[in-house]
Every structure is written in structure tokens, then in C-alpha cells.
Write a protein that holds these residues in place. Structure first.
Motif, PDB file in Angstrom:
ATOM      1  N   LEU A  74       0.878  -1.172   0.000  1.00  0.00           N
ATOM      2  CA  LEU A  74       0.000   0.000   0.000  1.00  0.00           C
ATOM      3  C   LEU A  74       0.914   1.219   0.000  1.00  0.00           C
ATOM      4  O   LEU A  74       1.716   1.398   0.929  1.00  0.00           O
ATOM      5  N   VAL A  75       0.814   2.036  -1.044  1.00  0.00           N
ATOM      6  CA  VAL A  75       1.771   3.123  -1.247  1.00  0.00           C
ATOM      7  C   VAL A  75       1.056   4.469  -1.184  1.00  0.00           C
ATOM      8  O   VAL A  75       0.127   4.735  -1.964  1.00  0.00           O
ATOM      9  N   LEU A  76       1.501   5.317  -0.267  1.00  0.00           N
ATOM     10  CA  LEU A  76       0.921   6.658  -0.141  1.00  0.00           C
ATOM     11  C   LEU A  76       1.435   7.547  -1.265  1.00  0.00           C
ATOM     12  O   LEU A  76       2.641   7.557  -1.547  1.00  0.00           O
ATOM     13  N   GLN A  77       0.526   8.317  -1.867  1.00  0.00           N
ATOM     14  CA  GLN A  77       0.938   9.203  -2.952  1.00  0.00           C
ATOM     15  C   GLN A  77       0.624  10.632  -2.586  1.00  0.00           C
ATOM     16  O   GLN A  77      -0.525  10.975  -2.314  1.00  0.00           O
ATOM     17  N   GLU A  78       1.661  11.422  -2.625  1.00  0.00           N
ATOM     18  CA  GLU A  78       1.552  12.779  -2.110  1.00  0.00           C
ATOM     19  C   GLU A  78       0.800  13.700  -3.052  1.00  0.00           C
ATOM     20  O   GLU A  78       0.080  14.596  -2.619  1.00  0.00           O
ATOM     21  N   THR A  79       0.958  13.506  -4.351  1.00  0.00           N
ATOM     22  CA  THR A  79       0.409  14.471  -5.299  1.00  0.00           C
ATOM     23  C   THR A  79      -1.103  14.570  -5.213  1.00  0.00           C
ATOM     24  O   THR A  79      -1.657  15.662  -5.197  1.00  0.00           O
ATOM     25  N   ARG A  80      -1.747  13.393  -5.145  1.00  0.00           N
ATOM     26  CA  ARG A  80      -3.211  13.434  -5.201  1.00  0.00           C
ATOM     27  C   ARG A  80      -3.887  12.936  -3.928  1.00  0.00           C
ATOM     28  O   ARG A  80      -5.092  12.782  -3.897  1.00  0.00           O
ATOM     29  N   CYS A 124       5.384  24.031 -10.942  1.00  0.00           N
ATOM     30  CA  CYS A 124       5.752  22.807 -11.668  1.00  0.00           C
ATOM     31  C   CYS A 124       4.967  22.794 -12.966  1.00  0.00           C
ATOM     32  O   CYS A 124       3.791  22.417 -12.985  1.00  0.00           O
ATOM     33  N   PHE A 125       5.616  23.209 -14.031  1.00  0.00           N
ATOM     34  CA  PHE A 125       4.916  23.466 -15.290  1.00  0.00           C
ATOM     35  C   PHE A 125       4.343  22.188 -15.886  1.00  0.00           C
ATOM     36  O   PHE A 125       3.198  22.167 -16.329  1.00  0.00           O
ATOM     37  N   TRP A 167       3.778  23.599  -5.871  1.00  0.00           N
ATOM     38  CA  TRP A 167       4.282  22.767  -4.780  1.00  0.00           C
ATOM     39  C   TRP A 167       4.791  23.673  -3.670  1.00  0.00           C
ATOM     40  O   TRP A 167       5.630  24.535  -3.896  1.00  0.00           O
ATOM     41  N   PHE A 168       4.297  23.470  -2.444  1.00  0.00           N
ATOM     42  CA  PHE A 168       4.678  24.321  -1.316  1.00  0.00           C
ATOM     43  C   PHE A 168       5.561  23.505  -0.356  1.00  0.00           C
ATOM     44  O   PHE A 168       5.167  22.418   0.077  1.00  0.00           O
ATOM     45  N   ILE A 169       6.707  24.065  -0.002  1.00  0.00           N
ATOM     46  CA  ILE A 169       7.696  23.338   0.808  1.00  0.00           C
ATOM     47  C   ILE A 169       8.018  24.152   2.052  1.00  0.00           C
ATOM     48  O   ILE A 169       8.186  25.383   1.955  1.00  0.00           O
ATOM     49  N   ASP A 170       8.132  23.485   3.171  1.00  0.00           N
ATOM     50  CA  ASP A 170       8.547  24.158   4.411  1.00  0.00           C
ATOM     51  C   ASP A 170      10.020  24.573   4.272  1.00  0.00           C
ATOM     52  O   ASP A 170      10.870  23.749   3.959  1.00  0.00           O
ATOM     53  N   GLY A 171      10.308  25.843   4.540  1.00  0.00           N
ATOM     54  CA  GLY A 171      11.658  26.365   4.328  1.00  0.00           C
ATOM     55  C   GLY A 171      12.693  25.885   5.329  1.00  0.00           C
ATOM     56  O   GLY A 171      13.874  26.089   5.126  1.00  0.00           O
ATOM     57  N   GLU A 172      12.263  25.252   6.401  1.00  0.00           N
ATOM     58  CA  GLU A 172      13.216  24.695   7.371  1.00  0.00           C
ATOM     59  C   GLU A 172      13.343  23.191   7.219  1.00  0.00           C
ATOM     60  O   GLU A 172      14.418  22.649   7.157  1.00  0.00           O
ATOM     61  N   SER A 192       9.759  19.664   4.112  1.00  0.00           N
ATOM     62  CA  SER A 192       8.609  18.779   3.918  1.00  0.00           C
ATOM     63  C   SER A 192       7.581  19.473   3.027  1.00  0.00           C
ATOM     64  O   SER A 192       7.488  20.703   2.985  1.00  0.00           O
ATOM     65  N   THR A 193       6.804  18.667   2.325  1.00  0.00           N
ATOM     66  CA  THR A 193       5.750  19.202   1.460  1.00  0.00           C
ATOM     67  C   THR A 193       4.612  19.704   2.320  1.00  0.00           C
ATOM     68  O   THR A 193       4.083  18.970   3.153  1.00  0.00           O
ATOM     69  N   GLN A 194       4.227  20.931   2.119  1.00  0.00           N
ATOM     70  CA  GLN A 194       3.143  21.522   2.896  1.00  0.00           C
ATOM     71  C   GLN A 194       1.878  21.692   2.072  1.00  0.00           C
ATOM     72  O   GLN A 194       0.828  21.987   2.617  1.00  0.00           O
ATOM     73  N   GLY A 195       1.990  21.535   0.786  1.00  0.00           N
ATOM     74  CA  GLY A 195       0.784  21.672  -0.030  1.00  0.00           C
ATOM     75  C   GLY A 195       1.098  21.368  -1.483  1.00  0.00           C
ATOM     76  O   GLY A 195       2.203  21.632  -1.949  1.00  0.00           O
ATOM     77  N   VAL A 196       0.132  20.783  -2.164  1.00  0.00           N
ATOM     78  CA  VAL A 196       0.227  20.535  -3.602  1.00  0.00           C
ATOM     79  C   VAL A 196      -1.070  21.057  -4.196  1.00  0.00           C
ATOM     80  O   VAL A 196      -2.143  20.514  -3.911  1.00  0.00           O
ATOM     81  N   LEU A 197      -0.980  22.096  -4.997  1.00  0.00           N
ATOM     82  CA  LEU A 197      -2.184  22.773  -5.487  1.00  0.00           C
ATOM     83  C   LEU A 197      -2.345  22.576  -6.988  1.00  0.00           C
ATOM     84  O   LEU A 197      -1.554  23.090  -7.765  1.00  0.00           O
ATOM     85  N   PRO A 198      -3.354  21.816  -7.376  1.00  0.00           N
ATOM     86  CA  PRO A 198      -3.630  21.668  -8.819  1.00  0.00           C
ATOM     87  C   PRO A 198      -4.536  22.807  -9.279  1.00  0.00           C
ATOM     88  O   PRO A 198      -4.884  23.690  -8.488  1.00  0.00           O
ATOM     89  N   GLY A 199      -4.903  22.771 -10.542  1.00  0.00           N
ATOM     90  CA  GLY A 199      -5.891  23.728 -11.052  1.00  0.00           C
ATOM     91  C   GLY A 199      -5.301  24.822 -11.920  1.00  0.00           C
ATOM     92  O   GLY A 199      -6.048  25.584 -12.538  1.00  0.00           O
TER      93      GLY A 199
END
Lengths: 790, 442
Positions: A69-75, B364-365, B371-376, B379-386
Motif C-alpha cells: 500500500l503506497v501513499l501518494q503525495e500528489t493526489r 511545476c509546469f 508545490w509548497f515546501i517548508d523552508g526549514e 517537507s511538502t506543505q501543499g500541492v495545489l492543482p488547477g
């Protein structure tokens, strides 16, 4: 038929074919930035989850199937991959590509109980919750029976997540609250929760005594002595900050790595009370704990050593702590596992940029550690003979930023059989593998070696563009007594006690490097710099974008204040690479300044002594030269000012060169020196740094760094001869994922984020976030299987 | 037979007429429609701390029109419109209510930078291989480039820089200009009281050009004074470290036969002996180790006096955290302290800081996501599509807004990033402009 009509028809058919929809099928990627995984065993017929131990290597034929079971961050999804059927389960075939089970946004961690699993537990930082997902949702056979469950809200964003040893509770780290929360679980139902606030005080920082030689270590040829463990002097202040628990690991107690404080917190599973923390000296990115491993050759004695391996969050280096006996003085000590020649001797060499760790235990049973061990008298019975790439025992795998997986030896159950010939009772008698080096806490060496570990493959001298190998009996180097711990590698006597060049015989001290010794060589990468000369009172100041202290520049002021051996040297010089402008070439003063050789202009650089070097606050460097400085290596006394007066402007190209010595540059070590900028920005020798950090070797004086020692006899009267010493490299065992996923001769790019060991089936799983893939790896020997999902 | 020949002659005549019409070299092309974005490629908020205007550079990438354009939009007007909208996601197809000024420039402009005085912008324009300089009124947002018409067409004088032949060697501009940076001349050794700036322009062929503002007839005018080559080729972007005045160039990975392993930098020096002159010098090169494979960088940001560098890479697709100066024993060799993965085709990087916290956002074209990253922690803090073609970014620290130029659809998106402080994902709140999708862009 008219030929022109034939052509028209052919053209028309071609157009019709070209206008077809989707002529080339596009296969969508299966995974989108996979970040974490868990393993589950399923019954293929019912779609029910089973105990993980049911999925043995032969289980597939019995209707059971191991899934990832693999977590996917993008979606915000969980992919379910049937590893035995080699397919990704698609929860909605009507949608092109694999459709995965949705979960919360930005899922961070996933755990699944090994026994009687009903749900997978997933944490989300952005939604501050833990979700219980019915495992039947991951297979079509059970999908209709899957139940929904409300997520468990958390008071703060979660970090690490683990299960209790009895799998009746979840533990989750809450860094913003400096706490860890325990949440009872019963199947998929969340029960009572309890928050345990961590303390930032307590614990004792100590650097452990070097360990005595442990079984599982193995060296050939007989009489080989590894380099002694270093004894670094490290002091530590634990900052007064709130803890930020981040990563959790399951051991005799709950271990909690802190990403802000240099601590590993400890919580007793039963009483849930805080135990004295372990002081690591570094904030932690990831940590693992090994099972108990043997400390004795007595197969009846229980194993008594255990270690924590952890990643320093500041730079990805790997450190080791003792976790053997809480009553022992050594408990919790930071072990000196590095090389004496290293920048940080308390770190495992060759492992910078680690991202994640995992303990592998192929064929290892903590209750009976020698059960599967290889003994020399039974070597021939081994189906897969012992080899560098065959892993049996206890190892640590590290996923690296450079796209590889490296391995650390902890207990190699095959060690006693390595270097032996089957049927031959003599030790270290193998002709296939005469050199063996297996040492606890060292990266695993991945090659069968026929040459000594530290092998000086070539020593050559270049003069005026032509290189020739050096005669070991030649006069360029004096014969010296090798310092303690070193052996002769060039021009040695039979015992290798006296030699022209000595080196540490340990491959982690001195192997795999090309050393260049250049007479009055330039500091830096060999490319000239550019700067501008400015007048400042009694000085010329050469201002540039280069950090002179980082380069190791020593002006006469620094030499005067330096300790030995730097104090005995000469000040560095700046070599100005200038061309006399055409319009000044008939000027007598300019001709004199630049020099005429046989009626032609001298193209040699203008060399002047550096009095001081500074690094400014804005990052620009300054080299200070006396205003009345005379040009060096010229006949007569010619002031620098005379030459500068011939130039159009003051922008110059230059090098910084040492004087009266050879620069010593290692391809891996670099130009190691002790120069730092002090409080006023002046470049000065920092005597706190190791005296072995020397970048200059003076003729007639012993040069020694942690890797090699020699005394050059050759003092050239002209030119810039260069010695080149090539020490053969060392191959560490590693999985190069980029090489696997590339096409043809090109590499695919790789960035592994997680490694996961499955003990029941003895396989390693690697998640590569760059190629969006899951790879399966066997370990006897180490190789990829054909199960690869992208 | 005669009929056939007649038909053939008529056909040839028609064809010839068609050819003549197509070769009318005086045809200037179609003017871009006013108040419409057209492949927006760069954004600039003015003033930075408390923005009142958003400047958007349209590149005219497909050369459909005869010019690119620069629009000045009122942030306050857009803010008001958002308040009046009242929905979770608002769309405003017409920009007329927000555009306060507009100017036509050459096609294929690729960047924009503001002078230190805040009253002028500089743009590198590829079609003219030169520097365009336009005055902007910080109060009203009005653009002035000595142009005529509505929108004004910038005068030729404003679409090039003077050549400063009195600084020494003759220099000229060579290679597609890609990006631009501006600093105060006083900071590199110029007269302390001087308001003049210096401008660095990076070119695709590994060259950097230096301009210096000189006072001519009471006006500060940019003058070309130096150029240098020898930097790595295939430059696609450059990042300016304002503290050290170092411009770092980023090269694309074009071919495995000529990999660019180094990230080169240049610095400028004012020539104290000759006012109005300055020189370029190489400022060192960074060689990345410890990553797979480190051959293509895209953008960089510098913080803590240059001791922390955020380096956006395409190989790997990640944001690298570089700490401190380069390893002192091997000068200019840099190993990242942390590697944070991002989406596919990372293009641009922006920092967002408030209340002592820092986040990085990456457009990310290829992934069509932010893609939002914590500066310290990285870690990924958000991925915004649309967003279909996220490219240029501009952060408004006062409102906690992020402006995103969508290159594929020629619109602007507005993202509310305040939720990041609560560890929540940012959200899309508005789109400005009518989408004109360009599907062929990958």
C-alpha cells in the motif's frame, strides 16, 4: 491504372492513417510521488487481509498475495499493488490509468498491523487527523463489504506514526505540541487517547569508548590491522528549546527522534513514563534500532549488543549510539565509528546525504543468532556461497540523496567463511578473495578484492608537460620511518616499515583518491580568478568575489601568528596574469616591469607577496599587498606599482600560489587546511582543528595527514613540477537505482525516499519518488527482481 | 490541350498573386489586443513590501501579434473586486477594470526587474537582443517609455541601451537575453551618493552583459559598459544574490554530450578611476555533489546573508537546501544538506515569509501544480492543482497572496497562502483574464 492516380490513393491512405485518433497508446504513470508504504497480505479470493506472516514465498500458490500500500503525495491517494500478481489494483476500471483509494490530502505515514489487520491507519499533516481505511477497500473482491470510519482528529499536525508492539495502540508524534499521543485501537475503532508531553532536559552526552573487535568482523590477509577507532573530542550544548518529536521507532521502549533538539526521547511502552533521553549531538531525520547481535564467538552466549542508527538532520550523515545494556556506562553513548582522517570522525564514512534507514535481518533470528551462520567446515554446503553481495545477518540500508541505497555491516553471519577456500582448513586461503574487510558500523564493501585495500597504483612526476612514472628507488622522496599505524606503499622495505610513501592500510582512511603535489601550486580549482586592485593608504587591496579564507590563503601576518607547522612556511603570493597593453610595449619602464626575455616580452605572471587576506561581511574577499611591494622571481628590485602603471585599468586576473612548498590536493579530500576567518574577517589558522589538515608539503620536512606521509626531497629551481599519486578506489555495496531505470546508456534520475524490509519473504522494497516507482530487491545476492512498478 | 494550358496559366497567376501578397514585407503584423495577457512570462509586485501594482510581462510567445506587452494592474482594484465577488473562487475575464497602464514592447521578453529607486523597470527582450527600459510612476502606476498611441508603443530609444565606448574595450550584446538583475552602483564601489543602478543581463550562450546608469542631460540612462563570456552554455535563468552582488546562472541539460556540471556566477565592480564605468569578473562556480545528477538547475534564492541557498533543480526534480559556504577543502563543491522533491517540470521558485516562518513555492509546469515546501524542514506543505501552465510567481507579503502567471492559458491566478501558517494547504481564490489554452505546450 494511371500512375498519378495510384500516387493520389497512396497519399490519401497515408493521410487517413495519420489522422487516426491516438496512434500511440500513452500509458499513464501508476504512481504520483510515492512517499511511504506498508505491506499487507491478502486472500485473493475473499479480498480479506491476513496476518502478514501468511505471505511466505510459497503463499502465492495457496491463494495469498503480498500487497504494497503506497501513499501518494500528489493526489492524496493510496495505491494498492499486488506484488505476486505484479499488477496495480484499479478501484475504477472505467477511468483510464490506475485509480487509487482516496485518502486525506498530503498523507504522511501509513501503518498496518501485522496480526489480524482490519484497517490501514494513515496520518495527514494538513488535515490533522488519522484515518482508518478498511483494508477490503484495496481489493475488488472485498470492496463491497468495506466500511467507512470517521477519522480521529488530532490537536496538532502529526509527524511519525508507529504501532504498539502488541498492536493495540497507535503512537503519533505531535511536534508543535512537543508531545507524543497514544491512541488505543481495536480493529478499526479508535479508543482512548493519552498525550505525553516531552521534556527537553536530561540525558548525558558522551562519546563512547571505541568498541573492541566484535565477532562478525573479518579481515584477510592474516595479520591485517584495521585503523583504530578515533577518539574525537566533542563537546555539546543542548539548546534550551521546546522538543519537536518527529520520527518514531519501536524498540524495547518507544524511541522518539527530535528534529529540533539533539535528543532521542524514550517512553516506556507499559507505564508510558519518560525514560532518560539519549543525547545524540544532532537533530534527527530518521532512526532505526537493530535487534540484539552477538558480542562473542560462543554460539551459546545470548547476543548482547544493540545499536541505534540515526541520520543527522543537518547534513544527512549517519551516527551510531549504543543501546545494549541500560546499566552499562556505555549505554546511550555516541560511538566513534568514523575515520580519523574524516571531517567528523563520529560519523560513518561514505554516508553523507542519507534520507531514510531500514534494518535488514535476512536469515537472522535474535533468539538463535548463529543458527544460519556460516562455519568454515560447512562452507561447501552453502547453496549460495558467501560473497560481498550476499547479505545474511543484520545490516542497515540507507536511502541516499544521490539515488543509491547503501548498506552498513552490523553482523555478517557469513563473515567466518569469507576469504576461505571450500575444503581448505587454512584461514584466509582463498585465491578468489584474498582481501576481506568486514567491520561493524562500516559501509559494506561490495567487491572481491585481489589487491591490497590501499594500493598505490601509480606515482608519476610531470615536468613541463611530460609525465613519467617514478622509480621507487629514486631520489625525489626521502625514505622515512612510517608513522605508527601506517605502512609503506611505495619504495618500501620488505616489512613495509620504512618507505618513500607511507599510508594507512585501512581502506576507509586512505583508499580511492588521487593526490596531486604541485610545486608552488595555485590554491583553488585551477581556474584563475578576477578582481580589482584598489589603493588604500599604504596598501594595494585586491578585491574579488572569492573567499580567501575558504581557499586557505596564508599571508605573512597569518604566518606570524600561526602555530606549527604552518608557522615554518612562507607567506602565499598572488600571481597577476597580465598582458602589457600594446600601446605601452615600447615604454622602457613597462618593459622592465614585465620583463624582456631575448627581446620578447616575458609572459610570466607578476608575483607579489600577500601580507594579509580577509573575508568581508558582504562575502567579497580582499588580499592585502604592500604598496611598495617588489615583484618576486625577478632580477633587480622592481616595484609592483611600476607594472600597474602600465595597465589600462585595475581589473586583473590572478591566482594565489603557495611559496616554497608543494600544494597537496586530494581528489576526494580536496585542499585540506586549517584557515578560517576570525571575528574581524582575517584569514587565520584555527589551532583547534586537526594538525593533520595540511595543504602544503615543504621539501626536507615530513608531511603527514591522516591518510599518508612522505618527505619530498626534490626542491625545483624552476618550473612547477607535479607529483601524482593514484590510490586505487574502493567499491562499496550499493544499489544504483538511476542505472536501473535509465534507457540505453542514459541514466534515469533517482531519489529514493523509503526502504522497507519484509522479513517473512526476505525482500527489500524501495520507493523512488523521482521516477515514481516501487522496486523490489532480493538480498542473496543483492539484485533487483523483475517486480517494478512505475 | 489549349484549354488545359489556359487552366494551368490561370492557376499559376493565382499562385503568383498569393506569393506576392505573402511577401509584403511592410506588413507590420497585427497589434495585440489591449488589456489582454498573451503568454505572461514574468511578474513583479511594486512596491515589494506593500504592493499596489502588479506588473505582468506578456511575451507574445507564438508571435501571433507584432509586439509583446507590459501591463500594470491595480492590486487594490483586484482586491476590491474580490471582496465584491463573495464566492469561493472568482473569475474576471476582462482586465479593463484593473489595467492602469499598458505599453507595447518587443516580442519574447523573458524577465523584469525594478530599479533600486522603484521608478523604472528593465526587461531583456530576445527579439531585439537588447535592454528595454520603461519608467513607472510608483504612485499612479503609469508607464512612460516615450511612446505614442494607446497602448503606447515604446520608442526605439527605450528599447536599447547606449554603448559605452569610453570604458575600455568595445563591447556589444551577443546571444539571446534571458534574465536580468539590478543593484545599486554604490554597493559595488560606485559613488556613495549616486542614485544610479547597475544592470546585469544573462544570455543563453553563457554571456553576461553589464549596464550602468549614467546621467545624461539630467536623466539616468543605461549604458552598456562590459560583457563577458566563458560561462556555461544553455542558460535558462539566473538568480541574483543581492547581498554579495553575485549573479548565478542556471543552465539546461540539452545534451548528454555536453553536460553542464557547474553553476557559474559573476560579480560587478565599479571602476573607481572612471566614473560611469564598471567591469565584470567571475565570482566562482558551484559544482554539485551527492545528488542524481545535479546537471540542470532552474532557480535559486539566497537567505541569511547567502549562508542558506535554496536551489531549484530539474535533475533531480527537487529543491536543494545548501548550507553555509561551499566545502572549504574543495572550493565550490556543494553538497545539499537536504533534498525536497517537487512536481514535474519545476520552473520557478519564490519564498514566502512572515511571522518568522518561511515557505518556498515551486511552479511545476509539466505537473500543472504548485508545490509548497517548508523552508526549514523541506517537507511538502501543499500541492495545489488547477493551474494549467504555472510559471512566474510573485508573493504579496501584506495580503499573503501568491500571484501565478499561467503561461499555457494566458491568465493570472491568485492563491491565498495564509492557511500555510495553520499547516493547511493554500487555496485558489481567483482567476484574472480569459483562458486562451495553448495545448501544444508540454
Amino acid at each position: 491504372m494511371n500512375q498519378s492516380w495510384v500516387r493520389v490513393w497512396i497519399l490519401a491512405l497515408g493521410m487517413v492513417w495519420g489522422c487516426g485518433q491516438n496512434p500511440f497508446p500513452i500509458v499513464p504513470r501508476l504512481l504520483a510521488r510515492p512517499v511511504a508504504m506498508a505491506l499487507v497480505c491478502f486472500d485473493r479470493q475473499s479480498g480479506e487481509a491476513l496476518d502478514l506472516a501468511n505471505c511466505t514465498p510459497t503463499a502465492s500458490s495457496q491463494g495469498r498475495s503480498l500487497h504494497a500500500l503506497v501513499l501518494q503525495e500528489t493526489r492524496g491517494e493510496i495505491a494498492s499493488i499486488d506484488l505476486d500478481a505484479r499488477q496495480v489494483n484499479d478501484s475504477d476500471p472505467a477511468i483510464p490509468g490506475a485509480t487509487h483509494v482516496p485518502t486525506m490530502a498530503l498523507p504522511r505515514a501509513i501503518v498496518v498491523p501485522k496480526a489480524a489487520p482490519r484497517c490501514a491507519f494513515v496520518s495527514s499533516e494538513s488535515e490533522r487527523a488519522i484515518q482508518a481505511i478498511d483494508l477490503r477497500r484495496f481489493r475488488r473482491e472485498g470492496f463491497a463489504r468495506a466500511e467507512d470510519h470517521d477519522p480521529f482528529p488530532l490537536p496538532a499536525p502529526p509527524a511519525g506514526l508507529v504501532l504498539d508492539p502488541d498492536e493495540r495502540a497507535l503512537w503519533v508524534a505531535l511536534p508543535e505540541r512537543s508531545s507524543v499521543m497514544r491512541i488505543g485501537i481495536d480493529g478499526c475503532i479508535f479508543g482512548e487517547s493519552e498525550e505525553i508531553i516531552l521534556s527537553g532536559v536530561g540525558g548525558r552526552f558522551q562519546v563512547g569508548k571505541p568498541e573492541e573487535e566484535a565477532p562478525g568482523n573479518r579481515y584477510c590477509p592474516l595479520g591485517f590491522e584495521p585503523a583504530p577507532w578515533p577518539s574525537p573530542a566533542i563537546s555539546l550544548d543542548v539548546p534550551v528549546l521546546a522538543p519537536a518529536p518527529s520520527v518514531l521507532a519501536s524498540g524495547p521502549e518507544l524511541l522518539v527522534g527530535d528534529r529540533r533538539l539533539p535528543l532521542i526521547h524514550r517512553i516506556d511502552w507499559e507505564s508510558r513514563s519518560l525514560l532518560p533521553p539519549l543525547v545524540t549531538g544532532a537533530p534527527i531525520r530518521d532512526l532505526v534500532i537493530t535487534p540484539m547481535v552477538p558480542d562473542s564467538l560462543d554460539p551459546n552466549a545470548p547476543p548482547s549488543r544493540r545499536y541505534i542508527y540515526a541520520i543527522d538532520d543537518r547534513d544527512g550523515s549517519v551516527l551510531v549510539l549504543d543501546h545494549s545494556d541500560e546499566l552499562s556506562e556505555q549505554f546511550g553513548a555516541l560511538l566513534p565509528v568514523g575515520a580519523a582522517s574524516a571531517l567528523r570522525p563520529e560519523r560513518i564514512p561514505g554516508l553523507l546525504g542519507a534520507r531514510a534507514l531500514e534494518v535488514l535481518t535476512p536469515r537472522y533470528d535474535e533468539a538463535n543468532p548463529w543458527a544460519e551462520a556460516c562455519f568454515p567446515e560447512r562452507l561447501s554446503e552453502r547453496e549460495v556461497p558467501p560473497a560481498p553481495s550476499v547479505l545474511r545477518g543484520v545490516f542497515v540500508a540507507a536511502a541516499m540523496d544521490d539515488g543509491s541505497i547503501r548498506f552498513i555491516d552490523v553482523f555478517d553471519a557469513d563473515a567466518l567463511c569469507r576469504g576461505r577456500a571450500a575444503g581448505d582448513p587454512a584461514d584466509c586461503a582463498s585465491t578468489v578473495e584474498p582481501y576481506v574487510y568486514i567491520r561493524r558500523h562500516r559501509p559494506r564493501i561490495g567487491e572481491r578484492r585481489l589487491l591490497p585495500w590501499v594500493n598505490l597504483a601509480e606515482v608519476a612526476l610531470s615536468r613541463e608537460g611530460s609525465a613519467s612514472p617514478l622509480d621507487p628507488q629514486g631520489s625525489e622522496f626521502d625514505t622515512i620511518d612510517c608513522p605508527q599505524g601506517m605502512k609503506g606503499v611505495f619504495g618500501s622495505d620488505g616489512e613495509r616499515v620504512r618507505a618513500k610513501i607511507c599510508a594507512s592500510p585501512d581502506p576507509f582512511e586512505a583508499a580511492g583518491e588521487v593526490w596531486r603535489l604541485r610545486w608552488q601550486g595555485a590554491l583553488g580549482s585551477g581556474r584563475p580568478f578576477e578582481g580589482v586592485l584598489k589603493e588604500r593608504g599604504e596598501w594595494w587591496v585586491l578585491e574579488s568575489g572569492i573567499d580567501p579564507c575558504g581557499l586557505g590563503v596564508l599571508g605573512s601576518a597569518a604566518i606570524a601568528e600561526a602555530p606549527e607547522p604552518e608557522r615554518s612556511g612562507e607567506a602565499d603570493a598572488v600571481a597577476l596574469l597580465l598582458t602589457l597593453p600594446v600601446e605601452r610595449r615600447m615604454d622602457r619602464a613597462c618593459q622592465e616591469a614585465f620583463g624582456l626575455v631575448g627581446g620578447r616580452l616575458n609572459e610570466a605572471p607578476l608575483i607579489v607577496q600577500i601580507e594579509d587576506a580577509r573575508l568581508r561581511e558582504d562575502g567579497r574577499g580582499e588580499l592585502w599587498i604592500k604598496r611598495d611591494a617588489l615583484l618576486l622571481e625577478r632580477e633587480g628590485e622592481i616595484p609592483l606599482a611600476q607594472a600597474l602603471g602600465c595597465l589600462r585599468d585595475r581589473v586583473v586576473r590572478f591566482e594565489v600560489r603557495v611559496r616554497g612548498a608543494y600544494t597537496v590536493f586530494g581528489s576526494r579530500t580536496g585542499l585540506r587546511h586549517r584557515v578560517k576567518s576570525d571575528a574581524m574577517g582575517r584569514c587565520r589558522v584555527d589551532s583547534q582543528l586537526s594538525v593533520f589538515w595540511q595543504s602544503r608539503a615543504r621539501p626536507g620536512e615530513l608531511y603527514r595527514n591522516a591518510a599518508l606521509a612522505f618527505r619530498i626531497a626534490l626542491r625545483p629551481s624552476s618550473g612547477s613540477p607535479e607529483f601524482r599519486m593514484v590510490f586505487s578506489g574502493l567499491t562499496l555495496l550499493n544499489l544504483d537505482i538511476g542505472a536501473l531505470t535509465g534507457f540505453g546508456t542514459g541514466r534515469g534520475l533517482a531519489l529514493p525516499v523509503d526502504v522497507h524490509w519484509s522479513a517473512p519473504i526476505g525482500r527489500l522494497y524501495v520507493l523512488d519518488v523521482s521516477r515514481r516507482g516501487l522496486l523490489e530487491v532480493e538480498v542473496e545476492p543483492l539484485r533487483y527482481t523483475t517486480r517494478r512498478f512505475e | 490541350m489549349l484549354e488545359k494550358r489556359k487552366h494551368g496559366l490561370y492557376g499559376c497567376a493565382l499562385f503568383a498573386l498569393f506569393l506576392v501578397q505573402a511577401c509584403w514585407l511592410e506588413n507590420q503584423g497585427v497589434a495585440p489586443p489591449p488589456q489582454k495577457l498573451n503568454f505572461p512570462v514574468a511578474l513583479l509586485l511594486v512596491p515589494k513590501a506593500s504592493p499596489r501594482f502588479l506588473l505582468a510581462v506578456s511575451s507574445n510567445f507564438d508571435l501571433r501579434y507584432r509586439a509583446g506587452s507590459l501591463h500594470v494592474l491595480s492590486v487594490q482594484a483586484m482586491e476590491q473586486a474580490l471582496r465584491n465577488c463573495g464566492k469561493e473562487f472568482c473569475t474576471f475575464e476582462e482586465l479593463g477594470d484593473f489595467v492602469v497602464s499598458e505599453a507595447l514592447i518587443g516580442s519574447h521578453a523573458s524577465d523584469i526587474a525594478l530599479s533600486s529607486r522603484g521608478d523604472r523597470v528593465y526587461l531583456p527582450v530576445r527579439s531585439e537582443v537588447d535592454l528595454t527600459w520603461i519608467d513607472v510612476d510608483p504612485e499612479s502606476g503609469a508607464l512612460f517609455c516615450e511612446g505614442t498611441g494607446q497602448p503606447q508603443v515604446c520608442a526605439p530609444r527605450r528599447r536599447s541601451a547606449l554603448r559605452g565606448g569610453d570604458c575600455g574595450a568595445q563591447v556589444d550584446i551577443s546571444g539571446d537575453p534571458v534574465t536580468i538583475a539590478v543593484g545599486r552602483l554604490a554597493e559595488i564601489g560606485g559613488p556613495k551618493e549616486s542614485p544610479a543602478d547597475y544592470i546585469l543581463m544573462a544570455h543563453r550562450n553563457g554571456r553576461v552583459t553589464l549596464f550602468v546608469e549614467r546621467e545624461i542631460d539630467g536623466e539616468l540612462v543605461p549604458v552598456l559598459v562590459d560583457a563577458m563570456g566563458g560561462l556555461p552554455n544553455d542558460v535558462v535563468n539566473a538568480s541574483f544574490d543581492a547581498e554579495s552582488g553575485r549573479l548565478w546562472t542556471h543552465s539546461a541539460f540539452v545534451s548528454a554530450f555536453r553536460p553542464v556540471r557547474e553553476i557559474a556566477s559573476v560579480v560587478a565592480f565599479a571602476d573607481g578611476e572612471r566614473p560611469g564605468c564598471a567591469r565584470l569578473a567571475e565570482g566562482g562556480r558551484l559544482s554539485l555533489v551527492g545528488v542524481d545528477d545535479g546537471l540542470e538547475s532552474r532557480d535559486a534564492l539566497f537567505r541569511e546573508g547567502g549562508r542558506r541557498i535554496y536551489l531549484l533543480m530539474r535533475r533531480p526534480e527537487a529543491l536543494l537546501f545548501l548550507e553555509g559556504p561551499a566545502r572549504p577543502f574543495v572550493p565550490w563543491e556543494a553538497r545539499p544538506a537536504r533534498v525536497a522533491h517537487v512536481g514535474s517540470g519545476p520552473a520557478q521558485l519564490e519564498a514566502m515569509e512572515w511571522d518568522g516562518r518561511r515557505w518556498l513555492v515551486v511552479s511545476c509546469f509539466d505537473d500543472r501544480r504548485l508545490w509548497f515546501i517548508d523552508g526549514e524542514r523541506g517537507s511538502t506543505q501543499g500541492v495545489l492543482p488547477g493551474v494549467q501552465g504555472p510559471y512566474a510567481l510573485a508573493f504579496d507579503p501584506e495580503r499573503k497572496w501568491l500571484w501565478v502567471a499561467d503561461f499555457r492559458e494566458s491568465v493570472l491566478y491568485l492563491v491565498d497562502v495564509a492557511p500555510l501558517a495553520e499547516n493547511q494547504e493554500p487555496r485558489l481564490v481567483a482567476r484574472f483574464g480569459r483562458p486562451r489554452p495553448a495545448q501544444v505546450l508540454r
